[in-house]
Design an enzyme around this catalytic site. Sequence first.
Site, PDB file in Angstrom:
ATOM      1  N   LYS A  99     -11.017  33.146 -32.129  1.00 17.33           N
ATOM      2  CA  LYS A  99     -11.627  34.295 -32.792  1.00 17.33           C
ATOM      3  C   LYS A  99     -13.064  34.593 -32.325  1.00 17.33           C
ATOM      4  CE  LYS A  99      -8.279  35.085 -36.257  1.00 17.33           C
ATOM      5  NZ  LYS A  99      -7.413  34.124 -36.917  1.00 17.33           N
ATOM      6  N   ASP A 111      -8.822  23.014 -37.994  1.00 15.08           N
ATOM      7  CA  ASP A 111      -8.628  24.340 -37.403  1.00 15.08           C
ATOM      8  C   ASP A 111      -9.783  25.223 -37.869  1.00 15.08           C
ATOM      9  OD1 ASP A 111      -7.939  26.990 -36.960  1.00 15.08           O
ATOM     10  OD2 ASP A 111      -5.813  26.708 -37.384  1.00 15.08           O
ATOM     11  N   PHE A 158      -2.401  28.297 -42.186  1.00 14.96           N
ATOM     12  CA  PHE A 158      -1.925  29.133 -41.078  1.00 14.96           C
ATOM     13  C   PHE A 158      -2.519  28.625 -39.775  1.00 14.96           C
ATOM     14  CE2 PHE A 158      -2.384  32.678 -38.078  1.00 14.96           C
ATOM     15  CZ  PHE A 158      -1.059  33.046 -37.958  1.00 14.96           C
TER      16      PHE A 158
HETATM   17  C1  LIG Z   1      -6.095  33.534 -36.467  1.00 11.91           C
HETATM   18  C2  LIG Z   1      -5.820  32.109 -36.707  1.00 11.91           C
HETATM   19  C3  LIG Z   1      -4.976  31.358 -35.861  1.00 11.91           C
HETATM   20  C4  LIG Z   1      -4.200  31.983 -34.726  1.00 11.91           C
HETATM   21  O1  LIG Z   1      -4.996  32.518 -33.720  1.00 11.91           O
HETATM   22  P1  LIG Z   1      -4.340  33.546 -32.669  1.00 11.91           P
HETATM   23  O2  LIG Z   1      -5.462  33.848 -31.723  1.00 11.91           O
HETATM   24  O3  LIG Z   1      -3.863  34.726 -33.445  1.00 11.91           O
HETATM   25  O4  LIG Z   1      -3.214  32.836 -32.020  1.00 11.91           O
HETATM   26  C5  LIG Z   1      -4.842  30.004 -36.112  1.00 11.91           C
HETATM   27  N1  LIG Z   1      -5.476  29.409 -37.140  1.00 11.91           N
HETATM   28  C6  LIG Z   1      -6.289  30.090 -37.966  1.00 11.91           C
HETATM   29  C7  LIG Z   1      -6.981  29.371 -39.080  1.00 11.91           C
HETATM   30  C8  LIG Z   1      -6.465  31.465 -37.797  1.00 11.91           C
HETATM   31  O5  LIG Z   1      -7.247  32.148 -38.650  1.00 11.91           O
END
Ligand SMILES: *Cc1c(COP(=O)(O)O)cnc(C)c1O
Length: 402
Positions: free
Chosen positions: A254, A225, A140
């Site tokens: 985050k 990521d 994701f």
């Molecule tokens: C939450 C998340 C995203 C997206 O971040 P947003 O601030 O919601 O756009 C992307 N990659 C990972 C691994 C995530 O946990």
Amino acid sequence: MNSFDDLVALDAEHHFRVFGRAPVAFVRGAGTELFDVDGRRYLDFLGGLAVVALGHANPVVAGAIIDQANTLVHVSNLFYNDVQPRLAQRVNGLLGGEGRVFFQSSGAEANECAIKLARRYGQRHFGPDRFHVVSMLGGFHGRTLATLAASGKPQMHESFQPLPEGFRHVAFGDIDAVTGALDGRAAAVLVEVIQGENGVVPTDLEFFVALREVCDEREVLLIVDEIQTGLGRTGAWFGFEHAGIRPDIVTLAKSLGNGVPIGACWARAEVADAFGLGDHGSTYAGQPLAARAALAVLDELERIDAPGLARKRGEHLAAGLAALDGVVDVRGRGLLLAAELAPGLDAKAVNLALLANGLVANSVTSTALRFAPPLTVTDAEIDEALSIVAGTLAEFPPQAAT
Ligand SMILES: *Cc1c(COP(=O)(O)O)cnc(C)c1O
């Protein structure tokens, strides 16, 4: 104050209907605690979805936000400001230096920046066909069109065709599949160290070592990521450290703002320099308010030894969960954990019952609960949460042996 029912009615009438929300409206928090509109207390073991690493209303972060709000909230990136360069230095330092950082306002935007940068680098150095991003099934990366295309959930792609081209997916952990996908068009591999949204799914650390090797061999950029796993949560500053590798590009969001919207894309300097003047930008990128909050967050995370706390408290929580009747497996690292429930238990129903009993968690799959509490969670709060989980699981009829 509006009642809970008023708030639900306002939301139903005026907000996009895209969130399946649990029946609670929060109005206040303190540390690991949340309070709803009726004044009821909850323990927050989700942390705003791995965001509130320092707890709610953290006094150091709140103080920095208040001071900056009274000083300078925003100036355009047509000018320098006195906070953004210092935050860039801090993030670059945490990532080992010799890189550069661009700030965004969310995780998806940080990944957009990474994808655009990888395309620019690939096309500059290897030619116009070099723009593909290979990412993992189940991964994701966000909700914008490009990050949706990069996310490895084909069902989520169906409603938004046509998506941008140049995205391919391979099985997470399958180094032969990655190697097979790295043809002359591949500019980058994009990967999470633990697939958070997919159910807190780890893979062998050797996969990442092999991934680093094959990316080097084929001159393909490795983007990690770390939006969910970064900044201490897994028991190291970054999840990739567990594998002893160094990526070319790292994305963060985050925990970086403890709830203030900020994301970051870090790249090795030579990679970052593939962007020329005007190639990327954003109105809010690294504006003083968000950058000041993030500086305070990094100071605090360092002061409390966030990775050490995540390891210690994570062991306590994982061992406690594993010992419960109704939990068959615990996976994840540090304070990013999932408890797989016994066959027949519906995680969504259990999660709603947990909430009714005063514990905030998340049914990350139909059979697993996710826990990502603040890294400042105490051992007493972990014991309290474990007893709520035990009591809640006991409310469900014993499952037939399978
Ligand atoms: C939450 C998340 C995203 C997206 O971040 P947003 O601030 O919601 O756009 C992307 N990659 C990972 C691994 C995530 O946990």
